[in-house]
Design a protein around this motif. Structure first.
Motif, PDB file in Angstrom:
ATOM      1  N   GLY A 145       0.798  -1.216   0.000  1.00  0.00           N
ATOM      2  CA  GLY A 145       0.000   0.000   0.000  1.00  0.00           C
ATOM      3  C   GLY A 145       0.830   1.265   0.000  1.00  0.00           C
ATOM      4  O   GLY A 145       0.478   2.249  -0.657  1.00  0.00           O
ATOM      5  N   VAL A 146       1.936   1.262   0.749  1.00  0.00           N
ATOM      6  CA  VAL A 146       2.824   2.425   0.740  1.00  0.00           C
ATOM      7  C   VAL A 146       3.251   2.737  -0.687  1.00  0.00           C
ATOM      8  O   VAL A 146       3.241   3.891  -1.134  1.00  0.00           O
ATOM      9  CB  VAL A 146       4.053   2.177   1.641  1.00  0.00           C
ATOM     10  N   ILE A 147       3.631   1.698  -1.417  1.00  0.00           N
ATOM     11  CA  ILE A 147       4.116   1.892  -2.788  1.00  0.00           C
ATOM     12  C   ILE A 147       2.958   2.152  -3.752  1.00  0.00           C
ATOM     13  O   ILE A 147       2.976   3.110  -4.531  1.00  0.00           O
ATOM     14  CB  ILE A 147       4.940   0.677  -3.239  1.00  0.00           C
ATOM     15  N   GLY A 148       1.961   1.284  -3.697  1.00  0.00           N
ATOM     16  CA  GLY A 148       0.891   1.359  -4.683  1.00  0.00           C
ATOM     17  C   GLY A 148      -0.063   2.518  -4.496  1.00  0.00           C
ATOM     18  O   GLY A 148      -0.649   3.005  -5.474  1.00  0.00           O
ATOM     19  N   CYS A 149      -0.232   2.983  -3.235  1.00  0.00           N
ATOM     20  CA  CYS A 149      -1.190   4.055  -2.960  1.00  0.00           C
ATOM     21  C   CYS A 149      -0.532   5.416  -2.743  1.00  0.00           C
ATOM     22  O   CYS A 149      -1.114   6.446  -3.088  1.00  0.00           O
ATOM     23  CB  CYS A 149      -2.025   3.712  -1.728  1.00  0.00           C
ATOM     24  N   ASP A 150       0.664   5.425  -2.126  1.00  0.00           N
ATOM     25  CA  ASP A 150       1.253   6.685  -1.687  1.00  0.00           C
ATOM     26  C   ASP A 150       2.469   7.142  -2.480  1.00  0.00           C
ATOM     27  O   ASP A 150       2.821   8.318  -2.420  1.00  0.00           O
ATOM     28  CB  ASP A 150       1.654   6.591  -0.204  1.00  0.00           C
ATOM     29  N   VAL A 151       3.127   6.233  -3.191  1.00  0.00           N
ATOM     30  CA  VAL A 151       4.336   6.613  -3.929  1.00  0.00           C
ATOM     31  C   VAL A 151       4.088   6.636  -5.433  1.00  0.00           C
ATOM     32  O   VAL A 151       4.176   7.688  -6.073  1.00  0.00           O
ATOM     33  CB  VAL A 151       5.519   5.672  -3.600  1.00  0.00           C
ATOM     34  N   HIS A 152       3.759   5.487  -5.979  1.00  0.00           N
ATOM     35  CA  HIS A 152       3.623   5.386  -7.438  1.00  0.00           C
ATOM     36  C   HIS A 152       2.630   6.385  -8.033  1.00  0.00           C
ATOM     37  O   HIS A 152       2.933   7.022  -9.049  1.00  0.00           O
ATOM     38  CB  HIS A 152       3.250   3.957  -7.840  1.00  0.00           C
ATOM     39  N   PRO A 153       1.434   6.588  -7.429  1.00  0.00           N
ATOM     40  CA  PRO A 153       0.493   7.528  -8.054  1.00  0.00           C
ATOM     41  C   PRO A 153       1.040   8.943  -8.195  1.00  0.00           C
ATOM     42  O   PRO A 153       0.628   9.679  -9.105  1.00  0.00           O
ATOM     43  CB  PRO A 153      -0.713   7.490  -7.101  1.00  0.00           C
ATOM     44  N   LEU A 154       1.970   9.331  -7.314  1.00  0.00           N
ATOM     45  CA  LEU A 154       2.471  10.698  -7.352  1.00  0.00           C
ATOM     46  C   LEU A 154       3.539  10.920  -8.413  1.00  0.00           C
ATOM     47  O   LEU A 154       3.902  12.065  -8.694  1.00  0.00           O
ATOM     48  CB  LEU A 154       3.001  11.091  -5.972  1.00  0.00           C
ATOM     49  N   HIS A 155       4.059   9.844  -9.013  1.00  0.00           N
ATOM     50  CA  HIS A 155       4.967  10.054 -10.151  1.00  0.00           C
ATOM     51  C   HIS A 155       4.450   9.364 -11.409  1.00  0.00           C
ATOM     52  O   HIS A 155       5.193   9.149 -12.367  1.00  0.00           O
ATOM     53  CB  HIS A 155       6.409   9.627  -9.822  1.00  0.00           C
ATOM     54  N   ASN A 156       3.163   9.048 -11.404  1.00  0.00           N
ATOM     55  CA  ASN A 156       2.531   8.559 -12.622  1.00  0.00           C
ATOM     56  C   ASN A 156       2.631   9.628 -13.711  1.00  0.00           C
ATOM     57  O   ASN A 156       2.585  10.830 -13.429  1.00  0.00           O
ATOM     58  CB  ASN A 156       1.069   8.217 -12.335  1.00  0.00           C
ATOM     59  N   VAL A 157       2.749   9.188 -14.952  1.00  0.00           N
ATOM     60  CA  VAL A 157       2.973  10.136 -16.045  1.00  0.00           C
ATOM     61  C   VAL A 157       1.863  11.181 -16.138  1.00  0.00           C
ATOM     62  O   VAL A 157       2.118  12.343 -16.480  1.00  0.00           O
ATOM     63  CB  VAL A 157       3.140   9.389 -17.385  1.00  0.00           C
ATOM     64  N   SER A 158       0.631  10.807 -15.801  1.00  0.00           N
ATOM     65  CA  SER A 158      -0.467  11.775 -15.875  1.00  0.00           C
ATOM     66  C   SER A 158      -0.288  12.889 -14.843  1.00  0.00           C
ATOM     67  O   SER A 158      -0.581  14.054 -15.121  1.00  0.00           O
ATOM     68  CB  SER A 158      -1.808  11.069 -15.669  1.00  0.00           C
ATOM     69  N   VAL A 159       0.215  12.549 -13.663  1.00  0.00           N
ATOM     70  CA  VAL A 159       0.478  13.556 -12.634  1.00  0.00           C
ATOM     71  C   VAL A 159       1.624  14.463 -13.060  1.00  0.00           C
ATOM     72  O   VAL A 159       1.552  15.695 -12.927  1.00  0.00           O
ATOM     73  CB  VAL A 159       0.791  12.882 -11.289  1.00  0.00           C
ATOM     74  N   LEU A 160       2.680  13.863 -13.594  1.00  0.00           N
ATOM     75  CA  LEU A 160       3.835  14.665 -14.017  1.00  0.00           C
ATOM     76  C   LEU A 160       3.460  15.612 -15.146  1.00  0.00           C
ATOM     77  O   LEU A 160       3.887  16.775 -15.160  1.00  0.00           O
ATOM     78  CB  LEU A 160       4.972  13.739 -14.446  1.00  0.00           C
ATOM     79  N   ASN A 161       2.655  15.121 -16.080  1.00  0.00           N
ATOM     80  CA  ASN A 161       2.230  15.993 -17.176  1.00  0.00           C
ATOM     81  C   ASN A 161       1.356  17.135 -16.671  1.00  0.00           C
ATOM     82  O   ASN A 161       1.430  18.255 -17.185  1.00  0.00           O
ATOM     83  CB  ASN A 161       1.484  15.185 -18.233  1.00  0.00           C
ATOM     84  N   ARG A 162       0.547  16.867 -15.657  1.00  0.00           N
ATOM     85  CA  ARG A 162      -0.296  17.928 -15.091  1.00  0.00           C
ATOM     86  C   ARG A 162       0.564  18.982 -14.399  1.00  0.00           C
ATOM     87  O   ARG A 162       0.284  20.189 -14.508  1.00  0.00           O
ATOM     88  CB  ARG A 162      -1.298  17.319 -14.107  1.00  0.00           C
ATOM     89  N   LEU A 163       1.618  18.547 -13.709  1.00  0.00           N
ATOM     90  CA  LEU A 163       2.539  19.507 -13.091  1.00  0.00           C
ATOM     91  C   LEU A 163       3.160  20.417 -14.153  1.00  0.00           C
ATOM     92  O   LEU A 163       3.281  21.631 -13.958  1.00  0.00           O
ATOM     93  CB  LEU A 163       3.640  18.766 -12.331  1.00  0.00           C
ATOM     94  N   ARG A 164       3.539  19.814 -15.275  1.00  0.00           N
ATOM     95  CA  ARG A 164       4.128  20.607 -16.365  1.00  0.00           C
ATOM     96  C   ARG A 164       3.109  21.581 -16.936  1.00  0.00           C
ATOM     97  O   ARG A 164       3.435  22.734 -17.234  1.00  0.00           O
ATOM     98  CB  ARG A 164       4.659  19.667 -17.450  1.00  0.00           C
TER      99      ARG A 164
END
Length: 211
Positions: free
Chosen positions: A101-120
């Motif tokens: 859960g730490v990885i799948g819920c709290d880490v990976h979603p925050l560097h998913n490509v869709s999140v990174l593109n939204r930051l850009r």
């Protein structure tokens, strides 16, 4: 079974590891996430398979279509109990699920490509985006380092659910140049997985769509 996958997708990587650990045969159906004009996952043909437009998706032997790696892995664990990914002890199972859960819920979603593109899109430059990635991955790995055991894989001599989640996250950490020196337990697990046939088979470098 058929697995809609992308070689570099860490969530697809998780499912490939689970399938390999259980010795299950499947047909890989690559979905190119960077093909013009915006990735095959955004095209009507794939959206008809998975309305969310993400990988992985698994078509079972019975013809059911499943999405989301946690749900797929849970299905595999229940449908194919051989080579179990979870301990028999209830508290141990909860600890294993906690690391996942730490990885799948709290880490990976925050560097998913869709999140990174939204930051850009919101005006953040690449150094800021990379700082974001490094912050969340490092924070998550520091937590995992404290939760796993001192010997063998994350929770024992055989790989399990926590390892299924951890190893793909380490692949992402390597992609983004995240240092692992501060995590000796994690590095021990990574070294073991690097020699295990199931993890080798599932690695992004060994997929049919690897460039």
């Amino acid at each position: 079974m058929q697995l809609y996958t992308y070689y570099r997708s860490t969530s697809s990587y998780r499912v490939r590891i689970a399938l390999a650990l259980k010795g299950l045969d499947y047909q890989a159906l690559p979905v190119n996430l960077i093909a013009p004009p915006g990735g095959e996952h955004r095209q009507p043909a794939y959206l008809a398979i998975n309305p969310q437009g993400r990988v992985p998706a698994l078509r079972t032997d019975e013809g059911e279509l499943l999405i989301q790696s946690p749900a797929i892995i849970e299905y595999l664990e229940e449908r194919y109990p051989q080579a179990p990914l979870l301990s028999k002890d209830l508290a141990a199972r909860a600890r294993e699920r906690g690391v996942a859960g730490v990885i799948g819920c709290d880490v990976h979603p925050l560097h998913n490509v869709s999140v990174l593109n939204r930051l850009r899109q919101l005006g953040h430059d690449e150094p800021q985006v990379m700082e974001w990635i490094g912050h969340w991955i490092s924070q998550g790995l520091a937590t995992v380092e404290q939760l796993i055991g001192d010997e063998d894989y994350c929770f024992g001599p055989e790989p399990g659910l926590a390892d299924v989640y951890l190893i793909p996250q380490l692949y992402a950490a390597e992609r983004f140049n995240i240092a692992l020196e501060a995590y000796p337990r994690i590095r021990r697990v990574a070294a073991l997985a690097a020699t295990h046939p199931a993890f080798i088979e599932a690695h992004p470098a060994n997929q049919p769509d690897t460039p």
